[in-house]
Motif scaffolding. Structure first.
Motif, PDB file in Angstrom:
ATOM      1  N   LYS A 134       0.830  -1.196   0.000  1.00  0.00           N
ATOM      2  CA  LYS A 134       0.000   0.000   0.000  1.00  0.00           C
ATOM      3  C   LYS A 134       0.869   1.252   0.000  1.00  0.00           C
ATOM      4  O   LYS A 134       1.871   1.317   0.700  1.00  0.00           O
ATOM      5  CB  LYS A 134      -0.897   0.002   1.245  1.00  0.00           C
ATOM      6  N   LYS A 135       0.478   2.228  -0.764  1.00  0.00           N
ATOM      7  CA  LYS A 135       1.182   3.509  -0.752  1.00  0.00           C
ATOM      8  C   LYS A 135       0.537   4.399   0.302  1.00  0.00           C
ATOM      9  O   LYS A 135      -0.590   4.857   0.137  1.00  0.00           O
ATOM     10  CB  LYS A 135       1.128   4.165  -2.129  1.00  0.00           C
ATOM     11  N   ILE A 136       1.263   4.600   1.368  1.00  0.00           N
ATOM     12  CA  ILE A 136       0.732   5.369   2.494  1.00  0.00           C
ATOM     13  C   ILE A 136       1.224   6.812   2.391  1.00  0.00           C
ATOM     14  O   ILE A 136       2.439   7.045   2.313  1.00  0.00           O
ATOM     15  CB  ILE A 136       1.180   4.764   3.846  1.00  0.00           C
ATOM     16  N   PRO A 137       0.324   7.774   2.386  1.00  0.00           N
ATOM     17  CA  PRO A 137       0.770   9.178   2.370  1.00  0.00           C
ATOM     18  C   PRO A 137       1.447   9.537   3.695  1.00  0.00           C
ATOM     19  O   PRO A 137       0.830   9.469   4.757  1.00  0.00           O
ATOM     20  CB  PRO A 137      -0.533   9.970   2.190  1.00  0.00           C
ATOM     21  N   LEU A 200      14.474  11.586   5.274  1.00  0.00           N
ATOM     22  CA  LEU A 200      15.534  11.750   4.266  1.00  0.00           C
ATOM     23  C   LEU A 200      15.194  11.012   2.970  1.00  0.00           C
ATOM     24  O   LEU A 200      16.064  10.755   2.142  1.00  0.00           O
ATOM     25  CB  LEU A 200      16.865  11.226   4.822  1.00  0.00           C
ATOM     26  N   ASN A 201      13.925  10.650   2.850  1.00  0.00           N
ATOM     27  CA  ASN A 201      13.434   9.955   1.657  1.00  0.00           C
ATOM     28  C   ASN A 201      14.015   8.548   1.522  1.00  0.00           C
ATOM     29  O   ASN A 201      14.329   8.081   0.428  1.00  0.00           O
ATOM     30  CB  ASN A 201      13.740  10.777   0.390  1.00  0.00           C
ATOM     31  N   LEU A 202      14.171   7.877   2.674  1.00  0.00           N
ATOM     32  CA  LEU A 202      14.637   6.487   2.696  1.00  0.00           C
ATOM     33  C   LEU A 202      13.626   5.637   3.472  1.00  0.00           C
ATOM     34  O   LEU A 202      13.837   5.291   4.642  1.00  0.00           O
ATOM     35  CB  LEU A 202      16.019   6.400   3.351  1.00  0.00           C
ATOM     36  N   PRO A 203      12.510   5.303   2.839  1.00  0.00           N
ATOM     37  CA  PRO A 203      11.429   4.604   3.557  1.00  0.00           C
ATOM     38  C   PRO A 203      11.690   3.125   3.823  1.00  0.00           C
ATOM     39  O   PRO A 203      10.982   2.509   4.614  1.00  0.00           O
ATOM     40  CB  PRO A 203      10.234   4.771   2.613  1.00  0.00           C
ATOM     41  N   LYS A 204      12.697   2.553   3.163  1.00  0.00           N
ATOM     42  CA  LYS A 204      12.924   1.107   3.305  1.00  0.00           C
ATOM     43  C   LYS A 204      13.269   0.713   4.737  1.00  0.00           C
ATOM     44  O   LYS A 204      12.957  -0.394   5.173  1.00  0.00           O
ATOM     45  CB  LYS A 204      14.034   0.655   2.356  1.00  0.00           C
ATOM     46  N   VAL A 205      13.939   1.617   5.444  1.00  0.00           N
ATOM     47  CA  VAL A 205      14.319   1.319   6.832  1.00  0.00           C
ATOM     48  C   VAL A 205      13.066   1.112   7.678  1.00  0.00           C
ATOM     49  O   VAL A 205      12.972   0.167   8.469  1.00  0.00           O
ATOM     50  CB  VAL A 205      15.177   2.460   7.424  1.00  0.00           C
TER      51      VAL A 205
END
Length: 339
Positions: A134-137, A200-205
């Motif tokens: 899911k793309k979560i805002p 920092l635009n690193l959502p994978k963490v």
């Protein structure tokens, strides 16, 4: 001795109710932070904190009943002094809390632990199913990671305080609560770190910790379930309540990993491992060794091996740099993950 018991039992139920209120406050704060950021990890951590509330409630009930039992014993002793002899029927009428305590331990605690177990397994699975793909805002906030770190500190201090108390046999059952809070502190800190990376635009963490936390909660649920089954077969001094997790305890107090392992060795093989020089060496240096190993494993993420049929280019914080220069096969160095 009876007076000392009463004092410590009273402190036990005071600590339990205090932690219960603290957990309600914490879970409310975490949920508010979730509504502000829509972070799946924050929602999971809200659940993680909230699921500890019934454990505090159980401990409050236990210590309160034990305290009432001591009061009734005092009353019985006074009655014996005045009247000389008390019939068994009269004694059972006075020691109401003792009977109630046995019923709580026999039926209420396994039942509540089973409900906790159900939610520990069901809720993480639902969260994973709901958020997967899911793309979560996300609403970035630099304040929330700082707030999380600020909350981590009192959780950690309270955990250590309670774990210290649990060394006393009359507060032994508080160990489960201290362990739970200790792991709450760990995941609160990891949540703060992950949201910092997300800013920092690193959502994978965040996704990595989200999945890790939820699978970890399922693991604890399985442990609770096994503890419930074991509780029907284990009796006497060695009996532990099913919500007393060994996994949580070892995570909250990593310095106890080696002693716990040595106990298993000694129990199974009769070998006194605690008397060896190797055990003493490891016991003193377990934390530095673990930190060194984690650091080395992390630094391995600086190495990239490009295979003969592959090519690569450099990214920094998700953006290509170096004018799109292509690197061929071989060994290359880069900044550590997740940069």
């Amino acid at each position: 001795m009876l007076v000392e018991d009463k004092r410590k039992l009273k402190q036990g139920f005071q600590i339990s109710i205090g932690v219960l209120v603290f957990q309600i406050f914490l879970s409310s704060i975490f949920y508010i932070m979730y509504t502000k950021t829509k972070s799946p990890l924050l929602l999971s951590e809200t659940f993680h904190i909230g699921i500890g509330i019934p454990i505090s409630g159980i401990l409050f009930l236990l210590y309160h009943q034990r305290y009432r039992e001591r009061l009734e014993i005092e009353e019985l002793e006074e009655l014996k002094k005045r009247e000389g002899k008390i019939f068994k029927e009269e004694e059972s009428l006075i020691l109401v809390s003792r009977v109630r305590l046995r019923q709580i331990e026999k039926w209420f605690i396994p039942a509540i632990t089973f409900i906790i177990t159900f939610f520990l397994i069901y809720t993480p699975l639902k969260l994973i199913a709901y958020f997967r793909g899911k793309k979560i805002p996300y609403h970035p906030s630099s304040v929330i990671p700082l707030l999380l770190i600020g909350l981590t500190f009192p959780i950690f201090i309270l955990s250590r305080y309670i774990l210290g108390m649990s060394k006393d046999k009359r507060w032994k059952d508080l160990q489960s609560l201290g362990s739970f809070l200790g792991v709450n502190a760990i995941f609160s800190f990891l949540t703060a770190i992950s949201l910092t990376f997300k800013n920092l635009n690193l959502p994978k963490v965040e996704w990595f910790i989200f999945y890790f936390l939820n699978f970890f909660l399922i693991l604890i649920g399985i442990e609770y379930f096994l503890n419930i089954i074991a509780s029907f077969y284990i009796s006497g001094k060695e009996k532990r309540y099913p919500f007393d997790s060994k996994i949580l305890y070892l995570l909250a107090l990593p310095e106890e990993v080696i002693p716990s392992f040595s106990e298993i060795i000694e129990y199974q093989f009769g070998f006194r491992i605690t008397q060896t020089w190797f055990y003493q060496f490891i016991k003193k240096r377990i934390i530095p060794l673990l930190l060194l190993q984690i650091t080395l494993l992390y630094l391995l993420s600086c190495i990239v091996i490009v295979r003969p049929y592959e090519r690569c280019f450099i990214e920094f914080l998700g953006k290509p740099i170096g004018n799109g220069k292509i690197f061929g096969p071989g060994l290359h160095l880069k900044f550590p993950w997740p940069i």
